[in-house]
Write a protein that holds these residues in place. Structure first.
Motif, PDB file in Angstrom:
ATOM      1  N   PRO A  36       0.669  -1.156  -0.115  1.00  0.00           N
ATOM      2  CA  PRO A  36      -0.041  -0.071  -0.076  1.00  0.00           C
ATOM      3  C   PRO A  36       0.837   1.280  -0.122  1.00  0.00           C
ATOM      4  O   PRO A  36       1.832   1.390   0.813  1.00  0.00           O
ATOM      5  CB  PRO A  36      -0.831  -0.155   1.426  1.00  0.00           C
ATOM      6  CG  PRO A  36      -0.903  -1.613   1.624  1.00  0.00           C
ATOM      7  CD  PRO A  36       0.564  -2.103   1.201  1.00  0.00           C
ATOM      8  N   THR A  37       0.586   2.259  -0.991  1.00  0.00           N
ATOM      9  CA  THR A  37       1.331   3.484  -0.845  1.00  0.00           C
ATOM     10  C   THR A  37       0.024   4.531  -0.483  1.00  0.00           C
ATOM     11  O   THR A  37      -0.879   4.614  -1.040  1.00  0.00           O
ATOM     12  CB  THR A  37       1.894   3.872  -2.080  1.00  0.00           C
ATOM     13  OG1 THR A  37       0.672   3.698  -3.350  1.00  0.00           O
ATOM     14  CG2 THR A  37       2.914   2.742  -2.471  1.00  0.00           C
ATOM     15  N   ALA A  38       0.646   5.644   0.128  1.00  0.00           N
ATOM     16  CA  ALA A  38      -0.216   6.829   0.439  1.00  0.00           C
ATOM     17  C   ALA A  38      -0.538   7.529  -0.888  1.00  0.00           C
ATOM     18  O   ALA A  38       0.295   7.744  -1.726  1.00  0.00           O
ATOM     19  CB  ALA A  38       0.581   7.574   1.452  1.00  0.00           C
ATOM     20  N   ASP A  39      -1.604   8.231  -0.851  1.00  0.00           N
ATOM     21  CA  ASP A  39      -2.191   9.157  -1.697  1.00  0.00           C
ATOM     22  C   ASP A  39      -1.566  10.599  -1.901  1.00  0.00           C
ATOM     23  O   ASP A  39      -2.001  11.589  -2.721  1.00  0.00           O
ATOM     24  CB  ASP A  39      -3.391   9.071  -2.021  1.00  0.00           C
ATOM     25  CG  ASP A  39      -4.445   9.432  -0.825  1.00  0.00           C
ATOM     26  OD1 ASP A  39      -3.764   9.858  -0.064  1.00  0.00           O
ATOM     27  OD2 ASP A  39      -5.469   9.558  -1.024  1.00  0.00           O
ATOM     28  N   THR A  40      -0.871  10.975  -0.801  1.00  0.00           N
ATOM     29  CA  THR A  40      -0.622  12.415  -0.549  1.00  0.00           C
ATOM     30  C   THR A  40       0.816  12.151  -0.040  1.00  0.00           C
ATOM     31  O   THR A  40       1.183  11.517   0.985  1.00  0.00           O
ATOM     32  CB  THR A  40      -1.181  13.196  -0.096  1.00  0.00           C
ATOM     33  OG1 THR A  40      -0.989  14.446   0.076  1.00  0.00           O
ATOM     34  CG2 THR A  40      -1.642  12.928   1.386  1.00  0.00           C
ATOM     35  N   GLY A  41       1.797  12.916  -0.463  1.00  0.00           N
ATOM     36  CA  GLY A  41       3.232  13.069  -0.056  1.00  0.00           C
ATOM     37  C   GLY A  41       3.407  14.378   1.060  1.00  0.00           C
ATOM     38  O   GLY A  41       2.583  14.760   1.564  1.00  0.00           O
ATOM     39  N   VAL A  42       4.774  14.394   1.274  1.00  0.00           N
ATOM     40  CA  VAL A  42       5.266  15.343   2.184  1.00  0.00           C
ATOM     41  C   VAL A  42       5.888  16.519   1.425  1.00  0.00           C
ATOM     42  O   VAL A  42       6.766  16.063   0.823  1.00  0.00           O
ATOM     43  CB  VAL A  42       6.004  14.763   3.302  1.00  0.00           C
ATOM     44  CG1 VAL A  42       6.570  15.925   4.153  1.00  0.00           C
ATOM     45  CG2 VAL A  42       5.069  13.878   4.034  1.00  0.00           C
ATOM     46  N   GLY A  43       5.827  17.760   1.638  1.00  0.00           N
ATOM     47  CA  GLY A  43       6.349  18.945   1.156  1.00  0.00           C
ATOM     48  C   GLY A  43       5.752  19.574  -0.029  1.00  0.00           C
ATOM     49  O   GLY A  43       4.933  19.040  -0.759  1.00  0.00           O
ATOM     50  N   PRO A  44       6.011  20.599  -0.269  1.00  0.00           N
ATOM     51  CA  PRO A  44       5.310  21.219  -1.617  1.00  0.00           C
ATOM     52  C   PRO A  44       5.780  20.568  -3.052  1.00  0.00           C
ATOM     53  O   PRO A  44       6.763  19.983  -3.035  1.00  0.00           O
ATOM     54  CB  PRO A  44       6.136  22.709  -1.715  1.00  0.00           C
ATOM     55  CG  PRO A  44       6.714  22.969  -0.266  1.00  0.00           C
ATOM     56  CD  PRO A  44       6.966  21.575   0.377  1.00  0.00           C
ATOM     57  N   GLY A  45       4.682  20.475  -3.528  1.00  0.00           N
ATOM     58  CA  GLY A  45       4.766  19.703  -4.727  1.00  0.00           C
ATOM     59  C   GLY A  45       4.592  18.183  -4.771  1.00  0.00           C
ATOM     60  O   GLY A  45       4.213  17.584  -5.810  1.00  0.00           O
ATOM     61  N   ASN A  46       4.590  17.625  -3.569  1.00  0.00           N
ATOM     62  CA  ASN A  46       4.333  16.435  -3.299  1.00  0.00           C
ATOM     63  C   ASN A  46       2.953  16.003  -2.642  1.00  0.00           C
ATOM     64  O   ASN A  46       2.409  14.965  -2.558  1.00  0.00           O
ATOM     65  CB  ASN A  46       5.402  15.603  -2.271  1.00  0.00           C
ATOM     66  CG  ASN A  46       6.733  15.846  -2.974  1.00  0.00           C
ATOM     67  OD1 ASN A  46       6.961  15.143  -4.170  1.00  0.00           O
ATOM     68  ND2 ASN A  46       7.695  16.313  -2.226  1.00  0.00           N
ATOM     69  N   ARG A  47       2.440  17.020  -1.815  1.00  0.00           N
ATOM     70  CA  ARG A  47       1.156  16.591  -1.298  1.00  0.00           C
ATOM     71  C   ARG A  47       0.000  17.198  -1.929  1.00  0.00           C
ATOM     72  O   ARG A  47       0.176  18.035  -3.021  1.00  0.00           O
ATOM     73  CB  ARG A  47       1.381  17.594  -0.018  1.00  0.00           C
ATOM     74  CG  ARG A  47       1.521  19.281  -0.206  1.00  0.00           C
ATOM     75  CD  ARG A  47       1.319  20.004   1.149  1.00  0.00           C
ATOM     76  NE  ARG A  47       2.658  20.130   1.903  1.00  0.00           N
ATOM     77  CZ  ARG A  47       3.418  21.221   1.924  1.00  0.00           C
ATOM     78  NH1 ARG A  47       2.988  22.284   1.428  1.00  0.00           N
ATOM     79  NH2 ARG A  47       4.454  21.187   2.832  1.00  0.00           N
ATOM     80  N   ASP A  48      -1.132  16.803  -1.793  1.00  0.00           N
ATOM     81  CA  ASP A  48      -2.475  17.037  -2.282  1.00  0.00           C
ATOM     82  C   ASP A  48      -2.746  18.449  -1.839  1.00  0.00           C
ATOM     83  O   ASP A  48      -2.312  18.856  -0.747  1.00  0.00           O
ATOM     84  CB  ASP A  48      -3.531  16.123  -1.882  1.00  0.00           C
ATOM     85  CG  ASP A  48      -3.342  14.814  -2.706  1.00  0.00           C
ATOM     86  OD1 ASP A  48      -2.385  14.602  -3.200  1.00  0.00           O
ATOM     87  OD2 ASP A  48      -4.117  13.845  -2.663  1.00  0.00           O
ATOM     88  N   VAL A  49      -3.460  19.214  -2.446  1.00  0.00           N
ATOM     89  CA  VAL A  49      -4.063  20.521  -2.146  1.00  0.00           C
ATOM     90  C   VAL A  49      -5.589  20.798  -2.442  1.00  0.00           C
ATOM     91  O   VAL A  49      -5.863  20.279  -3.328  1.00  0.00           O
ATOM     92  CB  VAL A  49      -3.194  21.583  -3.040  1.00  0.00           C
ATOM     93  CG1 VAL A  49      -3.811  23.123  -2.844  1.00  0.00           C
ATOM     94  CG2 VAL A  49      -1.880  21.565  -3.106  1.00  0.00           C
ATOM     95  N   ILE A  50      -6.202  21.355  -1.346  1.00  0.00           N
ATOM     96  CA  ILE A  50      -7.539  21.430  -1.562  1.00  0.00           C
ATOM     97  C   ILE A  50      -7.685  22.962  -1.515  1.00  0.00           C
ATOM     98  O   ILE A  50      -7.380  23.798  -0.632  1.00  0.00           O
ATOM     99  CB  ILE A  50      -8.344  20.967  -0.057  1.00  0.00           C
ATOM    100  CG1 ILE A  50      -8.111  19.436   0.050  1.00  0.00           C
ATOM    101  CG2 ILE A  50      -9.751  21.344  -0.229  1.00  0.00           C
ATOM    102  CD1 ILE A  50      -8.708  19.002   1.357  1.00  0.00           C
TER     103      ILE A  50
END
Length: 143
Positions: A36-50
């Motif tokens: 399993p892999t997470a659907d959002t990462g850490v840091g600008p450009g890697n994380r999901d944005v709402i």
């Protein structure tokens, strides 16, 4: 109420009219990877944005980050920390910070967390909310 799911890689999510639920977790997409892999990462450009999170109306569902393989005693209840630092616990932890005029939801999930009894050095996942939001436990679905 509209429901939106963050997919693998960095996504930009825009809610609909009225209250929305934004769902994040591991392997939420069909044919997602194993392990399993997470659907959002850490840091600008890697994380999901709402882009349009509405305080006290929209909710962020993080239940898919809970450990489905918890031992016989189960997993401790998820912890909303507000702006306090992460703790030494096996529970799902959620906190937030402000960065460059936006709110960053930081998550430490039981998968990929440090060994029991160790304070995490940082989040395992992040979600960016455009603008400053003073989040509360009711903004999240944690169980």
């Amino acid at each position: 109420m509209a429901i939106f799911t963050g997919g693998q890689a960095a996504d930009t999510l825009i809610g609909g009219l009225g209250p929305d639920v934004f769902i994040f977790g591991r392997n939420l997409e069909p044919f997602a990877s194993d392990p399993p892999t997470a659907d959002t990462g850490v840091g600008p450009g890697n994380r999901d944005v709402i882009l349009d999170f509405q305080d006290h109306a929209d909710r962020i569902d993080l239940t898919h980050y809970l450990n489905p393989f918890a031992g016989p005693d189960g997993q401790p209840p998820a912890v909303f920390l507000g702006r306090h630092p992460f703790e030494a616990t096996d529970a799902l932890q959620v906190r937030y910070e402000f960065e460059h005029g936006n709110s960053i939801v930081q998550i430490v999930s039981p998968f990929g967390a440090p060994p029991s009894g160790t304070v995490p050095s940082g989040p395992t996942q992040e979600i960016e909310l455009t603008g400053i939001h003073h989040l509360r436990p009711g903004d999240f679905i944690l169980a």
